[in-house]
Motif scaffolding. Structure first.
Motif, short mmCIF file in Angstrom:
data_model
loop_
_atom_site.label_atom_id
_atom_site.label_comp_id
_atom_site.label_asym_id
_atom_site.label_seq_id
_atom_site.Cartn_x
_atom_site.Cartn_y
_atom_site.Cartn_z
N GLU A 138 0.65 -5.74 8.42
CA GLU A 138 1.74 -5.09 7.70
C GLU A 138 2.93 -6.04 7.72
O GLU A 138 3.47 -6.34 8.78
CB GLU A 138 2.10 -3.75 8.34
N SER A 165 5.09 5.43 -3.78
CA SER A 165 3.72 5.29 -4.28
C SER A 165 3.06 4.08 -3.64
O SER A 165 3.70 3.28 -2.95
CB SER A 165 3.75 5.15 -5.81
N GLU A 166 1.76 3.94 -3.89
CA GLU A 166 0.97 2.87 -3.29
C GLU A 166 0.07 2.23 -4.36
O GLU A 166 -0.32 2.89 -5.33
CB GLU A 166 0.11 3.41 -2.14
N GLU A 167 -0.23 0.98 -4.18
CA GLU A 167 -1.13 0.28 -5.10
C GLU A 167 -1.84 -0.83 -4.33
O GLU A 167 -1.33 -1.35 -3.33
CB GLU A 167 -0.35 -0.31 -6.28
N GLU A 168 -3.03 -1.18 -4.78
CA GLU A 168 -3.83 -2.19 -4.10
C GLU A 168 -4.43 -3.14 -5.11
O GLU A 168 -4.92 -2.73 -6.17
CB GLU A 168 -4.94 -1.53 -3.28
N ASP A 189 -5.73 -5.04 4.78
CA ASP A 189 -5.59 -3.84 5.60
C ASP A 189 -5.45 -4.16 7.09
O ASP A 189 -5.79 -3.35 7.95
CB ASP A 189 -6.78 -2.90 5.40
N PHE A 235 -2.18 -4.78 -0.40
CA PHE A 235 -1.72 -3.39 -0.57
C PHE A 235 -0.20 -3.36 -0.48
O PHE A 235 0.41 -4.11 0.29
CB PHE A 235 -2.34 -2.53 0.53
N GLU A 245 6.44 7.00 6.63
CA GLU A 245 5.96 7.77 5.49
C GLU A 245 7.09 8.57 4.90
O GLU A 245 7.92 9.13 5.61
CB GLU A 245 4.83 8.71 5.95
N ARG A 303 3.15 -0.50 -0.37
CA ARG A 303 3.79 0.82 -0.44
C ARG A 303 5.20 0.56 -0.94
O ARG A 303 5.92 -0.28 -0.39
CB ARG A 303 3.82 1.51 0.92
#
Length: 485
Positions: free
Chosen positions: A139, A88-91, A136, A153, A439, A155
């Motif tokens: 990474e 899942s992802e969250e920001e 953004d 962000f 991914e 992941r």
């Protein structure tokens, strides 16, 4: 943990194990251990509550004596049974304000992901970051002390386990007079028995326990897949007992003293006398006779792991296979693996003083997971929780999320807050954190045929062995050698 010590507890099928450790350079220094053998657990599940609780009490007592540390808090290790995984992802938005990222922001993101997962029969055990993005643009593995103006962000992977299994495990520990600070799944723990290059290139950790064989695949610095099959070293013992009509205790002793996992290298010179269950005179066998049974069952276990990996389309294991767990004590495990796959093979034995046994790999890795997350979060708690009584907070958390373990994680936050306020926080050197990952798709635990696991493997004649080698084994070895190239 008190005085910077970490205590991890492993409620395993053959025994309950505990280790007391501390951060030491880039690793873990073990200062005390405890182990108690018990029949109260099977295949990662508690089957006799009283036996399991008494084993925990006895194990912690031994760990206290050996370490000199008063233990009342533990990190609990959970097996990869009845387990599901999600990504899942969250920001977190900063609205244009220049913000220095700290552990509070990271914990906020991970807790939001945890609270989002509400299931009737599943509970979030661990949320582990795969990678972060700052505004953004970047990474990164660890964004602390970086500046952001727009967003942070993440992941992350989410490990969910059967709620009843977790509730009973935590209750058993608490009834033994201990507080559970946090729970870590073996799926996350096993990354610590792999080297950095093995985790990056794509490595598989295989932990062969008493009633359970667990495995995890890691690539590009993070967990990609994990599962378990309900067979282990006890099944080998049972096979030997049936094949030679000898009591289980005698079969286990013979396995430990003379067992060999690779038939071609087993000795024919030594003579082993085995008592008979029906009162008949003792029989004489050789290590090669034992190896005939051991190799078949162990090969079946490994084939189950390979098949599970293949089902997930994992056909490249460039980092190799690392085997650990109590059954890895058998001679010939590495040679058998090398006969089945083309990748490099390594048997992992912990190098910490007092715990140099492969069956301690998992519980030591739990200590490493505790240290890793504490370093990532800087012992920081989220400040936007209202200050209220413990009972009120517990009731509110259950009303909002229905999660049994929200109270558990709130207690962890309170513990960290007390450390900060008292000035007891221990500043460790920088440690490893999870890396980036490609991914992912959701996946569930591998479903091994339960009816197969208890079928007895019987002794083969030499003609039968040669025929099987020519047919099944020859085909499967060729298949997996071609698969993992």
């Amino acid at each position: 943990m008190k005085e910077h010590y970490y205590v991890a507890l492993d409620i395993g099928s053959a025994s309950v194990k505990a280790v007391v450790g501390e951060k030491f350079h880039d690793g873990v220094n073990i200062i005390g251990t405890g182990q108690t053998f018990t029949d109260g657990i099977s295949k990662g599940k508690i089957k006799d509550f009283d036996l399991a609780r008494n084993a925990i009490i006895d194990t912690i007592k031994k760990a206290k004596i050996s370490s000199g540390v008063d233990i009342d808090e533990v990190f609990l290790k959970m097996p990869i049974t009845e387990t599901e995984f999600k990504f899942s992802e969250e920001e977190l938005r900063f609205g244009g304000n220049s913000t220095e990222i700290n552990g509070t922001h990271i914990e906020d993101l991970l807790e939001t992901l945890r609270e989002r997962e509400i299931h009737r029969d599943r509970e979030v055990v661990t949320v582990y970051p795969i990678h972060f993005k700052v505004d953004d643009l970047h990474e990164v593995m660890d964004p602390k002390e970086m500046m952001a103006t727009q967003s942070l962000f993440v992941r992350a992977g989410i490990v969910l386990a059967n709620r009843t299994l977790l509730m009973n495990a935590v209750k058993c520990v608490e009834d033994a007079g201990l507080e559970v600070l946090d729970v870590y799944s073996d799926a996350v723990n096993y990354q610590h028995i792999l080297s950095e290059s093995e985790v990056e290139l794509g490595g598989v950790a295989i932990d062969i326990g008493a009633d359970l064989t667990q495995f995890g695949y890691y690539e590009r610095g993070t967990l990609r897949y994990a599962g378990s099959i309900p067979v282990g070293g006890n099944h080998i013992t049972n096979d030997l007992s049936e094949a030679f009509n000898t009591p289980t205790e005698a079969a286990e002793k013979a396995k430990q003293q003379y067992g060999h996992a690779f038939y071609d290298l087993a000795s024919e010179a030594d003579i082993i006398r085995l008592p008979q269950r029906d009162g008949e005179p003792d029989i004489e066998v050789t290590p090669k006779d034992l190896a005939d049974i051991i190799e078949m069952r162990l090969e079946e276990m490994l084939m189950g792991v390979f098949e599970a990996l293949q089902q997930q389309k994992i056909t490249k294991v460039n980092g190799g296979f690392v085997v650990t767990g109590g059954t890895a004590n058998l001679l010939g495990v590495k040679e058998l693996m090398q006969d089945l796959v083309s990748e490099k093979i390594r048997v992992h034995v912990p190098n910490q003083m007092g715990a140099r046994k492969p069956e301690f790999s998992s519980v030591i890795s739990t200590v490493s997971s505790g240290i890793m997350f504490d370093e990532l979060l800087e012992y920081v708690t989220i400040d936007n929780y209202e200050t209220e009584s413990e009972d009120a907070r517990h009731d509110a958390s259950e009303e909002t999320s229905g999660s049994f373990f929200n109270g558990l994680f709130n207690k962890r936050k309170e513990h960290n807050t007390r450390q900060l306020e008292s000035g007891e926080t221990y500043k460790y050197p920088p440690g490893k954190t999870s890396g980036s990952a490609p991914e992912e798709a959701e996946y569930a635990d591998y479903a091994y045929d339960e009816t197969r696991s208890d079928e007895t493997v019987t002794k083969r004649s030499e003609d039968t062995r040669q025929g099987e080698q020519k047919d099944y084994r020859g085909y499967m070895k060729k298949f997996f050698k071609n698969l993992f190239e």
